[in-house]
Write a protein that holds these residues in place. Structure first.
Motif, short mmCIF file in Angstrom:
data_model
loop_
_atom_site.label_atom_id
_atom_site.label_comp_id
_atom_site.label_asym_id
_atom_site.label_seq_id
_atom_site.Cartn_x
_atom_site.Cartn_y
_atom_site.Cartn_z
N LEU A 286 0.80 -1.09 0.07
CA LEU A 286 0.02 -0.01 -0.02
C LEU A 286 0.98 1.14 -0.14
N ARG A 287 2.05 1.12 0.60
CA ARG A 287 2.88 2.51 0.71
C ARG A 287 3.97 2.26 -0.48
N GLY A 288 3.52 1.55 -1.57
CA GLY A 288 4.48 1.49 -2.63
C GLY A 288 5.97 1.18 -2.61
N GLU A 289 6.04 0.34 -1.47
CA GLU A 289 7.38 -0.20 -1.10
C GLU A 289 7.84 -1.55 -1.90
N VAL A 290 6.68 -2.29 -1.98
CA VAL A 290 6.87 -3.62 -2.82
C VAL A 290 5.78 -3.89 -3.62
N ARG A 291 5.81 -5.07 -4.47
CA ARG A 291 4.79 -5.26 -5.23
C ARG A 291 4.53 -6.76 -5.11
N LEU A 292 3.12 -6.91 -5.17
CA LEU A 292 2.58 -8.38 -4.96
C LEU A 292 2.74 -8.97 -6.28
N THR A 293 2.82 -10.32 -6.00
CA THR A 293 3.25 -11.40 -7.04
C THR A 293 1.60 -11.22 -7.88
N ALA A 294 1.57 -11.91 -9.10
CA ALA A 294 0.39 -11.94 -9.78
C ALA A 294 -0.62 -12.68 -9.02
N GLU A 295 -0.22 -13.85 -8.33
CA GLU A 295 -1.28 -14.64 -7.52
C GLU A 295 -1.62 -13.82 -6.37
N GLU A 296 -0.87 -13.33 -5.61
CA GLU A 296 -1.33 -12.34 -4.76
C GLU A 296 -2.00 -11.38 -5.01
N GLU A 297 -1.99 -10.54 -6.03
CA GLU A 297 -2.73 -9.68 -6.61
C GLU A 297 -4.31 -10.19 -6.75
N LEU A 298 -4.14 -11.20 -7.68
CA LEU A 298 -5.45 -11.91 -7.74
C LEU A 298 -6.27 -12.27 -6.48
N GLY A 299 -5.49 -12.63 -5.51
CA GLY A 299 -6.22 -13.09 -4.24
C GLY A 299 -6.62 -11.70 -3.58
N ARG A 300 -5.81 -10.74 -3.62
CA ARG A 300 -6.57 -9.22 -3.30
C ARG A 300 -7.60 -8.93 -3.84
N VAL A 301 -7.75 -9.02 -5.16
CA VAL A 301 -8.78 -8.47 -5.73
C VAL A 301 -10.16 -9.28 -5.54
N LEU A 302 -9.92 -10.68 -5.63
CA LEU A 302 -10.86 -11.67 -5.10
C LEU A 302 -11.40 -11.33 -3.70
N PHE A 303 -10.45 -11.05 -2.72
CA PHE A 303 -11.03 -10.88 -1.44
C PHE A 303 -11.72 -9.81 -1.17
N THR A 304 -11.29 -8.58 -1.67
CA THR A 304 -11.93 -7.33 -1.62
C THR A 304 -13.48 -7.06 -2.45
N SER A 305 -13.46 -7.89 -3.26
CA SER A 305 -14.57 -7.54 -4.23
C SER A 305 -15.75 -8.68 -4.03
N GLN A 306 -16.83 -8.13 -3.30
CA GLN A 306 -18.11 -8.99 -3.11
C GLN A 306 -18.68 -9.67 -4.45
N GLN A 307 -18.38 -9.21 -5.46
CA GLN A 307 -18.60 -9.93 -6.66
C GLN A 307 -18.04 -11.25 -6.88
N PHE A 308 -16.73 -11.62 -6.38
CA PHE A 308 -16.05 -12.68 -6.66
C PHE A 308 -15.96 -13.74 -5.18
N THR A 309 -16.12 -13.17 -4.20
CA THR A 309 -16.14 -13.91 -2.91
C THR A 309 -17.02 -13.16 -1.49
N ASN A 310 -16.99 -13.84 -0.77
CA ASN A 310 -17.84 -13.54 0.49
C ASN A 310 -16.96 -13.22 1.64
N CYS A 311 -15.66 -12.93 1.60
CA CYS A 311 -14.51 -12.78 2.24
C CYS A 311 -14.86 -11.50 2.90
N ASN A 312 -15.11 -10.30 2.09
CA ASN A 312 -14.97 -8.93 2.77
C ASN A 312 -16.38 -8.55 3.49
N LEU A 313 -17.13 -9.42 3.45
CA LEU A 313 -18.48 -9.31 4.31
C LEU A 313 -18.31 -9.19 5.66
N CYS A 314 -17.39 -10.05 6.21
CA CYS A 314 -16.91 -10.06 7.58
C CYS A 314 -15.53 -9.79 7.92
N HIS A 315 -14.60 -9.79 7.05
CA HIS A 315 -13.14 -9.47 7.23
C HIS A 315 -12.49 -8.52 6.56
#
Length: 357
Positions: free
Chosen positions: A175-204
């Motif tokens: 978030l501070r621009g100090e490192v980059r996420l791998t492609a897999e980590e970035e996919l996980g981040r997008v999935l996690f934070t998008s209610q369209q793809f997962t229910n993770c963010n409803l509680c977490h």
């Protein structure tokens, strides 16, 4: 003075084994700062639950991490079937100080018989005597209750320091621009934070922004997600009655609370297993698969990979958070692995070596 601040006094108390009956156990025993503030000790049931000061007693719930606990709001009922905040898995104590006062007097944890006995132990240490008088006034020792409460306040002050919440994980550095996420980590981040793809963010997800720098990855609410009994633990500790979760909170009087537990933070989740309130699952990927079973009818997704058998029935089948659990589509292996990869990025920098171990 041995201690220059309330936080330093609290640190000493946090590590003091003399505050347990047999002088073998401290706060740090079950909340080890070298292991993301959980209990790494192996017992006859693995590390699912903790061993007590007597060397024999086993708990029935897993010791949650003390990391980032300082951000937990006070306990409140939101409506007739919704609650939020408070300490412990069932919210029964208010704030860090309230939580700190529980284990010393718990007969299967630190085992002290009463507050007066704890105060006697405190008075054995002249540095404590001087520091308590300096921090709280000379009359603090006139009342055992007051001295005990002062102890918990000092521990809470220590638990409110940046040691417990550094916000320096790979995710934070990203978030501070100090490192980059791998492609897999970035996919996980997008999935996690998008209610369209997962229910993770409803509680977490607490903050409205998916890239909030102070995100604790829990909304502190209570849900029954259908966790089964940990039969290995129950056979060892002899507990026969069901764990009612939130309904065991003395301030809650509602059958709708049965089976609910506070949503835990996902900070350091990859290094703080076993998982769920009773440590029933060993692997983080198993946890994701457990959630995924609610969103698929595929036969192979109804198998617990740790047992090779169908997922066991919930310990408390009432009050399942069905709407939350069934939100979102089923996940394939690639997306499940991506979510696990993203959650690994939530590990504080000083614990990243534990990911490899």
């Amino acid at each position: 003075m041995a201690f220059d601040s309330l936080e330093q006094l609290g640190e000493a108390l946090f590590f003091d084994v003399n505050l347990s009956k047999n002088r073998t156990q401290s706060c740090a025993t079950c909340h080890d700062p070298d292991f993301a503030f959980v209990d790494p000790r192996e017992t006859e049931v693995g590390s699912a639950v903790s061993l007590g000061d007597d060397g024999e007693s086993l708990g029935d719930r897993s010791a949650p991490t003390a990391a980032y606990a300082m951000f937990t709001p006070g306990f409140e009922q939101l409506d007739e079937a919704a609650w939020r905040g408070g300490m412990f898995w069932d919210g029964r104590s208010a704030g860090l100080a309230g939580q700190a006062g529980g284990p010393p007097l718990n007969p299967i944890e630190m085992g002290m018989p009463d507050k007066a006995s704890v105060v006697v132990r405190l008075k054995e240490n002249q540095d404590y005597v001087d520091a308590f008088s300096t921090q709280f006034g000379d009359d603090i020792w006139a009342s055992d209750d007051a001295a005990y409460d002062a102890m918990t306040q000092a521990i809470a002050a220590f638990e409110s320091t940046s040691l417990f919440a550094p916000f320096d994980s790979k995710y934070d550095r990203f978030l501070r621009g100090e490192v980059r996420l791998t492609a897999e980590e970035e996919l996980g981040r997008v999935l996690f934070t998008s209610q369209q793809f997962t229910n993770c963010n409803l509680c977490h997800q607490l903050r409205t922004s998916p890239i909030a720098q102070d995100e604790t990855f829990t909304n502190y609410e209570y849900h029954n997600i259908g966790v089964p009994k940990n039969l290995v633990v129950r056979e060892a500790n002899g507990v026969k009655s069901p764990d009612l979760g939130l309904q065991a909170n003395p301030s809650v009087d509602s059958p709708k609370a049965a089976g609910r537990y506070k949503v835990p933070t996902l900070r350091n989740v990859a290094v703080t297993g076993p998982y769920m309130h009773n440590g029933v699952f060993e692997d983080l990927r198993t946890v994701v698969l457990f959630y995924n079973k609610y969103n698929t009818t595929s036969p192979d997704r109804q198998i617990n990979p740790e047992t090779g058998k169908n997922w066991a029935m919930p310990e408390i089948p009432q009050n399942l958070s069905v709407m939350v659990l069934t939100e979102g589509p089923a996940l394939d292996d690639r997306r499940i692995d991506a979510l696990v990869a993203f959650m690994k990025t939530l590990t504080d920098q000083r614990y990243e070596h534990l990911l490899e171990e």
